[in-house]
Design a protein around this motif. Sequence first.
Motif, PDB file in Angstrom:
ATOM      1  N   ASN A  68      -4.248  -1.354 -14.660  1.00  0.00           N
ATOM      2  CA  ASN A  68      -3.369  -2.486 -14.943  1.00  0.00           C
ATOM      3  C   ASN A  68      -1.992  -1.940 -15.310  1.00  0.00           C
ATOM      4  O   ASN A  68      -1.871  -1.062 -16.168  1.00  0.00           O
ATOM      5  N   LEU A 119      -2.693   4.050  -2.765  1.00  0.00           N
ATOM      6  CA  LEU A 119      -2.554   3.116  -3.882  1.00  0.00           C
ATOM      7  C   LEU A 119      -2.415   1.702  -3.310  1.00  0.00           C
ATOM      8  O   LEU A 119      -1.464   1.404  -2.579  1.00  0.00           O
ATOM      9  N   LYS A 120      -3.382   0.856  -3.603  1.00  0.00           N
ATOM     10  CA  LYS A 120      -3.309  -0.549  -3.184  1.00  0.00           C
ATOM     11  C   LYS A 120      -2.768  -1.350  -4.366  1.00  0.00           C
ATOM     12  O   LYS A 120      -3.437  -1.491  -5.386  1.00  0.00           O
ATOM     13  N   TYR A 123     -13.536   4.173  -3.597  1.00  0.00           N
ATOM     14  CA  TYR A 123     -12.850   3.728  -4.811  1.00  0.00           C
ATOM     15  C   TYR A 123     -12.973   4.790  -5.896  1.00  0.00           C
ATOM     16  O   TYR A 123     -14.051   5.297  -6.178  1.00  0.00           O
ATOM     17  N   SER A 135      -9.013   2.064 -11.110  1.00  0.00           N
ATOM     18  CA  SER A 135      -7.965   1.047 -11.018  1.00  0.00           C
ATOM     19  C   SER A 135      -7.197   0.993 -12.326  1.00  0.00           C
ATOM     20  O   SER A 135      -7.721   1.335 -13.397  1.00  0.00           O
ATOM     21  N   SER A 152     -13.284   2.593 -13.704  1.00  0.00           N
ATOM     22  CA  SER A 152     -13.265   3.947 -13.164  1.00  0.00           C
ATOM     23  C   SER A 152     -14.634   4.337 -12.624  1.00  0.00           C
ATOM     24  O   SER A 152     -15.659   4.024 -13.226  1.00  0.00           O
ATOM     25  N   PHE A 207      -1.849  -4.908 -10.227  1.00  0.00           N
ATOM     26  CA  PHE A 207      -3.148  -4.265 -10.347  1.00  0.00           C
ATOM     27  C   PHE A 207      -3.217  -3.201  -9.256  1.00  0.00           C
ATOM     28  O   PHE A 207      -3.037  -3.513  -8.072  1.00  0.00           O
ATOM     29  N   VAL A 208      -3.436  -1.951  -9.640  1.00  0.00           N
ATOM     30  CA  VAL A 208      -3.365  -0.831  -8.705  1.00  0.00           C
ATOM     31  C   VAL A 208      -4.741  -0.178  -8.583  1.00  0.00           C
ATOM     32  O   VAL A 208      -5.340   0.235  -9.577  1.00  0.00           O
ATOM     33  N   GLU A 209      -5.226  -0.101  -7.344  1.00  0.00           N
ATOM     34  CA  GLU A 209      -6.458   0.619  -7.053  1.00  0.00           C
ATOM     35  C   GLU A 209      -6.112   1.965  -6.431  1.00  0.00           C
ATOM     36  O   GLU A 209      -5.276   2.038  -5.521  1.00  0.00           O
ATOM     37  N   ASP A 228       0.861  -1.183   0.000  1.00  0.00           N
ATOM     38  CA  ASP A 228       0.000   0.000   0.000  1.00  0.00           C
ATOM     39  C   ASP A 228       0.893   1.228   0.000  1.00  0.00           C
ATOM     40  O   ASP A 228       1.813   1.331   0.827  1.00  0.00           O
TER      41      ASP A 228
END
Length: 482
Positions: free
Chosen positions: A383, A340-341, A378, A381, A416, A364-366, A304
Amino acid sequence: MSGRAWWGCAPQVAPCAPVDKPPLPISEFSSPKVWGRWWAVGSLLVTPEHGLTSPCSGPSAAEAGKAPLQRALQVTVPLFLDRSGGVFQPTRLQILNVDVSHLHLTFVANFGIRLSAATNFTFKIFRDPEPLHLLLPVALLADTSVEQGSIGTPLVSISSCFSIFDKAIVFDGRNSTAPAMLAPLQSHIKAVLKSKLCLRISNLVQGLNVHLGTLIGLSPVGPESQVRYSMIDTPTITNDYISLDINAVLFLLGRPIVLPVDTTPFVLPQHTGTKGAMATVGLSQDLFDSVIMLLQKAGALNLDVTAQLNSSNNPLNTSVLGQLIPEVARQFPEPMPLVLKVRLGATPTVTFHTNNATLRLQPFVEVLVPASNSAFQYLFSINVVVNLNLQLSVSKVRLRGTTSVLGNVQLTVASSNLGFIDTDHVQTLMGEVFEKPLLDHLNALLGMGIALPHVVNLQYVTPEIFIQEGYVVVSSGLLYQR
């Protein structure tokens, strides 16, 4: 099977100094079953408690083994019953010094190691009126087999062990000729040494086998994960080297992980690595793939990314992101921190080409905003595909890695809650807030390293690493410390 390694070496040994009478070949003696002391594990020759040497390191190979052998040969000699005066007179004897002047180690193809040593025993004979000093040269010969133990560790045993005695030299202060008691005295000493020397060597090798058992000890790889090596076949022994075929089993939370079966057996080509190196370790592509998969399964590659909102140089907030994506500014008029997860769903890929190692990640970033109720809102996200240059190094017994970004980080929007997002707008920001934390995290994790095959108290020194097509070779010296 989770990984394969190969261990081997080519020896260069210092010859043993000749004695006055050349020793007979071992095959011409009877073969009592006794234990021996010396062991070559792949490329290294280990003495269990005080030294390490290798048949691959020239004249210094035997030096480190002399002191432990000298200590082991310090036996107690019982009283000698002197009958030279017509009556039995008990005479005390003491070994003042044992000097191993030369040690010769050679590999015996399809068997093990042949050892020969030239030693000099100095005795003090307590007699009246003055003590007598005696120097007795002794040649020691032993054939040592090297096999695979039942628990997957090297197992050594001596099939033949002999003591060959030369003529004693007597010093009594006046350099006079030997007294009448000398012949029976020498016979007494030789009988004692013949019964005790190989027994002492036997005691050493028993401790050595326990020491070699530490090859299968668990070594940490990452959080909650370990690796354990074991032999999977009998050693390959030639007149030039001993090699071990070693399997690596990886554990997560104390349980072995199930990995794809390796369908391409790994065999290290001959003449690989540095000529004259004490150790040559070959590590298969499969081993690296397995370690990366283990780290992924353990969640160790996830992270994170956060930052302090009031930091003057913090771009990870809604204010900065809102300048690139207007919808962010509309939803968050007041600056809010971002999180950023980063999660790795796809298994990272390690690739080896000659002199080049790369690591490919597809995280993969959320992108989230912390909400007031400790939850997250949220936003969108991404790729990500990032190619990294992988540099390998060895420190003591661990193979470590460091990474740096190769080329540009590739981004595509996965989903999104902000409507359409132009990835070109967030490319610069992501490069600034994502690349450095990712590299710091990876380098800290890979910097922990993975243990190379070793036994306790063993270290690799002055290592050289060679990247080949599909595998890695480590050529190194070895250091054994208490």
